[in-house]
Design a protein around this motif. Structure first.
Motif, PDB file in Angstrom:
ATOM      1  N   GLN A  28       9.044  10.124  -5.629  1.00  0.00           N
ATOM      2  CA  GLN A  28       9.737   9.057  -4.915  1.00  0.00           C
ATOM      3  C   GLN A  28       9.245   7.682  -5.365  1.00  0.00           C
ATOM      4  OE1 GLN A  28      12.176   8.631  -2.892  1.00  0.00           O
ATOM      5  NE2 GLN A  28      12.564  10.483  -1.725  1.00  0.00           N
ATOM      6  N   VAL A  29       7.979   7.585  -5.769  1.00  0.00           N
ATOM      7  CA  VAL A  29       7.461   6.297  -6.215  1.00  0.00           C
ATOM      8  C   VAL A  29       8.211   5.837  -7.456  1.00  0.00           C
ATOM      9  CG1 VAL A  29       5.441   5.101  -7.141  1.00  0.00           C
ATOM     10  CG2 VAL A  29       5.192   6.646  -5.182  1.00  0.00           C
ATOM     11  N   LYS A  55      10.072  -2.093  -5.461  1.00  0.00           N
ATOM     12  CA  LYS A  55       8.642  -1.967  -5.707  1.00  0.00           C
ATOM     13  C   LYS A  55       7.860  -2.224  -4.418  1.00  0.00           C
ATOM     14  CE  LYS A  55       8.985  -3.560 -10.499  1.00  0.00           C
ATOM     15  NZ  LYS A  55       8.595  -4.618 -11.467  1.00  0.00           N
ATOM     16  N   ALA A  56       6.715  -1.564  -4.318  1.00  0.00           N
ATOM     17  CA  ALA A  56       5.854  -1.780  -3.154  1.00  0.00           C
ATOM     18  C   ALA A  56       5.449  -3.246  -3.075  1.00  0.00           C
ATOM     19  CB  ALA A  56       4.620  -0.892  -3.249  1.00  0.00           C
ATOM     20  N   ARG A  80       1.841   7.294  -0.480  1.00  0.00           N
ATOM     21  CA  ARG A  80       2.701   8.385  -0.955  1.00  0.00           C
ATOM     22  C   ARG A  80       1.988   9.241  -2.003  1.00  0.00           C
ATOM     23  NH1 ARG A  80       8.479   7.523  -0.093  1.00  0.00           N
ATOM     24  NH2 ARG A  80       8.845   5.560   0.988  1.00  0.00           N
ATOM     25  N   GLY A  81       1.130   8.616  -2.775  1.00  0.00           N
ATOM     26  CA  GLY A  81       0.489   9.328  -3.877  1.00  0.00           C
ATOM     27  C   GLY A  81       1.215   9.044  -5.172  1.00  0.00           C
ATOM     28  N   LYS A  82       0.470   8.686  -6.204  1.00  0.00           N
ATOM     29  CA  LYS A  82       1.073   8.273  -7.467  1.00  0.00           C
ATOM     30  C   LYS A  82       1.939   9.358  -8.091  1.00  0.00           C
ATOM     31  CE  LYS A  82      -0.698   4.109  -7.801  1.00  0.00           C
ATOM     32  NZ  LYS A  82       0.131   2.895  -7.855  1.00  0.00           N
ATOM     33  N   LYS A  96       0.806  -1.223   0.000  1.00  0.00           N
ATOM     34  CA  LYS A  96       0.000   0.000   0.000  1.00  0.00           C
ATOM     35  C   LYS A  96       0.840   1.274   0.000  1.00  0.00           C
ATOM     36  CE  LYS A  96      -4.070  -2.045   0.392  1.00  0.00           C
ATOM     37  NZ  LYS A  96      -5.112  -1.900  -0.660  1.00  0.00           N
ATOM     38  N   ASP A  97       2.149   1.124  -0.053  1.00  0.00           N
ATOM     39  CA  ASP A  97       2.997   2.305   0.139  1.00  0.00           C
ATOM     40  C   ASP A  97       2.863   3.308  -1.005  1.00  0.00           C
ATOM     41  OD1 ASP A  97       4.975   3.654   1.799  1.00  0.00           O
ATOM     42  OD2 ASP A  97       6.366   3.304   0.144  1.00  0.00           O
ATOM     43  N   ASP A  98       2.745   2.851  -2.243  1.00  0.00           N
ATOM     44  CA  ASP A  98       2.556   3.791  -3.349  1.00  0.00           C
ATOM     45  C   ASP A  98       1.289   4.616  -3.142  1.00  0.00           C
ATOM     46  OD1 ASP A  98       4.813   2.776  -4.495  1.00  0.00           O
ATOM     47  OD2 ASP A  98       3.813   1.809  -6.189  1.00  0.00           O
TER      48      ASP A  98
END
Length: 737
Positions: free
Chosen positions: A296-297, A306-307, A290-292, A285-287
């Motif tokens: 940083q993604v 990758k998440a 953070r927001g697409k 769920k980290d992406d």
């Protein structure tokens, strides 16, 4: 709750993060310049990209600044009989030479540390040699224990401890029962594993014809994954390096997965952080958190995290203590000052250490970029000219780099009062470049800075400063359209010509066409069989070399010094260097030039040829760029059409000029090399012997794939250990001559 975990091979040394197409730059210039003409103007953009100077003729004396006063006369033919291939669990060296095990995993580095039992019950690894000995440099000491450039009998060895021998999470040889294979990990096991990574400095001395290390020396030192370090250079203070540990982004903890090394012109040790990405974890769920649109993604994916991907060791699962939590680099709190979302950004740099002074904090030199660093090769400095360093990014399809300092060389800095102060001067400000190899045997260094419009206006990632470029260097090289290479690893400077040699270990992703199609600098695609197992791509690797009129130039010439191959492979397509049973090899990795003789020493880290021979060390008499010929290779594309690739091959490698000198024990990698200044004693590292052992066999030494160095008479127990060995000529002569 316990959960199953992947094998280490799924998360370590298997990175494949470069999905950029990077088409030929000549086909890109027009479209990019037209797109950006309103930003900077097409003429200015082209000048920035291509550089303000051109090399109109290549000077064979490009390395004239590389003095040879301390070197022996040139060696034109190697003076030993080639060692045959070997599958024995021992170190086999050329006739007329002897070896001695000097310093192994777990050896005490203080007078009060207990002897190593090697049964998995040992503790105090902060006071012992770390694991996986890798790169290594010599720092001489005189009779009074002071720095000496000429001492041949007493020194400090500065050594990388890259990783661990592991399966299913744990570093099983250092745990009594092999360690846990499910999550969560026991805290005590993780404490050991944190401590066996990093660096060590150990004092050694020759006495009575034998070398020994001094466990009680006050100059011995360990740097681990927990040691406080300083962040320096353009990224210091960046918001992308802010962590709970260092809210002002000036400090970090530890160094990790240290591989190749180098020695600076001012006498310090530099170490490259390589496969550090696999040590971290962020949940699926980290992406989303953070927001697409958070850049940083994109950066985390480009750097192989990758998440949801599992970490190599599961260190983040060992408890609530900060030393474990830091390995979870998810965005878990309200801001970066309250969690470790940026912790991974504090790894991937060149680390500088003063081997002579343990009071001085280790520096991470962000100006040299962030990627899977191997060694650092310094051109010989010239008074009044910038300092130049060359580096490679060891992952499939990654790039070769050059750093040019802003400060110009002052001869007084060869022996400065403050060695790390000289590092501050030359390594914290400068310009990074990435290499582009052209089809005609020429090339250019592409500037990675905000002055390059391709970087400043890159549509796939927003760069706002040179600090961003230092942290997200791979993306800047993508933007500049550098050439994607076959795993650039160790580099070395030929002391007689000044030319750069760099190993390209292999690339299973190389194809005839497509995103990672063949090009002149990476021209081979073939099928290789290991028993019934088929491998395709550039399975065995090659060594490329570059020549410049002077190191600060943007233009260079290149050719391929050596195509690695099995001796019986097709000489028209694969065995292009005409290798024989005396010198065939696979997967060149370590590469070091002897400062005494000028010989090029090549080390292998192989999995493709290990049904025929263990990994090895070879000696080579280097030539110079252009001493061979052009060769055109023909392939069938996936659509059935023909693809022709013309490359440039160095002279044929007969056993007179390339020869196998040593073969290691089972499952090892041969890595790291340094010599005494007179070239009469050589130190190399035997890394991870026995790594093919199964963790379930930890209680049965008969099932270990290696028992080295215990079976060579060194140390307690039978568990295999990484170790440093010393090689000398029985008659006391210069090695290789």
């Amino acid at each position: 709750m316990k959960q199953a975990h992947p094998t280490p091979s799924d998360v370590f040394n298997n990175e494949d993060s470069n999905t950029s197409a990077n088409p030929h730059i000549d086909n890109v210039i027009a479209t990019r310049l037209s797109r950006r003409s309103m930003i900077l103007g097409s003429a200015g953009a082209a000048a920035t990209l291509l550089g303000g100077t051109a090399l109109t003729s290549y000077a064979a004396t490009s390395g004239s600044s590389m003095g040879t006063a301390s070197m022996t006369a040139p060696i034109s033919s190697l003076g030993f009989t080639a060692v045959g291939k070997s599958l024995a669990d021992q170190v086999v060296v050329a006739s007329g030479y002897k070896i001695q095990v000097l310093y192994a995993l777990g050896d005490p580095l203080t007078a009060n540390t207990p002897a190593f039992k090697n049964d998995g019950t040992d503790a105090l690894f902060e006071q012992r040699s770390g694991d996986h000995h890798d790169g290594m440099e010599w720092f001489g000491l005189d009779a009074d224990g002071k720095p000496s450039a000429t001492s041949t009998t007493r020194a400090l060895l500065a050594i990388n401890h890259e990783a661990t021998t592991d399966e299913k999470l744990s570093s099983f040889f250092i745990h009594a029962n092999g360690g846990a294979s499910t999550l969560p990990r026991p805290a005590g096991e993780v404490d050991k594993e944190l401590a066996i990574h990093g660096l060590s400095v150990v004092e050694i001395e020759a006495k009575g014809g034998q070398w020994q290390y001094n466990a009680a020396s006050g100059l011995n030192r360990r740097v681990t994954a927990m040691t406080d370090v300083m962040l320096t250079g353009p990224a210091k203070g960046s918001a992308h390096l802010v962590t709970k540990f260092s809210p002002d982004a000036t400090r970090a903890r530890g160094t990790l997965n240290n591989c190749g090394t180098g020695k600076t012109p001012w006498g310090t040790f530099v170490s490259g952080e390589e496969n550090w990405n696999g040590y971290f974890f962020r949940d699926a769920k980290d992406d989303e958190r953070r927001g697409k649109k958070d850049k940083q993604v994109a950066a985390l994916v480009r750097y192989g995290r990758k998440a949801g991907d599992p970490s190599r060791h599961g260190w983040e699962s060992a408890g609530a203590d900060d030393k474990f939590v830091r390995w979870n680099n998810g965005a878990l709190a309200a801001n970066a000052q309250s969690d470790y979302r940026n912790e991974m950004n504090t790894f991937g740099y060149v680390v500088e250490m003063d081997a002579y002074d343990s009071r001085m904090a280790v520096r991470k030199r962000t100006g040299l970029g962030r990627f899977a660093h191997e060694s650092v090769s310094f051109a010989k400095p010239v008074v009044g000219q910038p300092v130049v360093a060359y580096m490679g990014d060891d992952a499939r399809g990654e790039y070769m780099y050059k750093f040019v300092s802003a400060a110009v060389w002052d001869a007084a800095d060869a022996t400065p009062a403050n060695r790390l102060g000289a590092g501050d001067k030359y390594l914290d400000q400068g310009t990074l470049f990435a290499a582009r190899f052209k089809e005609d045997g020429s090339g250019e260094w592409l500037e990675l800075s905000m002055a390059n419009p391709y970087v400043a206006a890159y549509p796939d990632f927003e760069f706002t400063s040179n600090a961003d470029i230092a942290i997200f260097t791979r993306l800047a090289a993508d933007a500049a359209n550098a050439t994607r290479m076959d795993r650039p690893e160790w580099g070395g400077i030929n002391p007689r010509t000044g030319e750069l040699y760099m190993t390209l270990t292999n690339n299973s992703n190389r194809t005839v066409d497509g995103d990672l199609g063949l090009d002149a600098a990476n021209p081979r695609y073939y099928t290789d069989m290991k028993g019934s197992k088929e491998s395709k791509g550039n399975v065995h690797g090659h060594i490329i070399r570059l020549g410049e009129a002077k190191p600060t130039d943007r233009a260079f010439k290149w050719d391929i010094f050596l195509f690695s191959s099995e001796a019986d492979a097709d000489k028209s397509r694969i065995n292009l260097s005409n290798l024989s049973d005396d010198n065939d090899l696979s997967a060149p990795d370590g590469l070091v030039f002897s400062p005494a003789t000028g010989l090029c020493w090549i080390q292998t880290d192989d999995g493709a040829y290990t049904d025929k021979t263990n990994c090895m060390l070879l000696a080579a008499v280097p030539g110079k760029v252009g001493d061979g010929e052009a060769k055109t290779l023909s392939y069938k594309r996936s659509d059935g059409s023909e693809k022709r690739v013309t490359t440039f091959i160095g002279k044929s490698q007969s056993p007179d000029v390339l020869k196998r000198f040593l073969v290691g024990p089972k499952d090892c990698e041969i890595t790291g090399l340094c010599e005494t200044p007179d070239g009469k004693a050589m130190f190399i590292n035997i890394q991870h012997p026995g790594e093919g052992t199964k963790m379930t066999d930890i209680g049965n030494p008969a099932k270990y794939t290696s028992q080295w160095p215990a079976n060579a008479g060194y140390g307690a127990g039978k568990r295999p250990r990484s170790a440093t060995i010393v090689i000398t000529k029985i008659d006391g002569g210069v090695i290789g001559s």
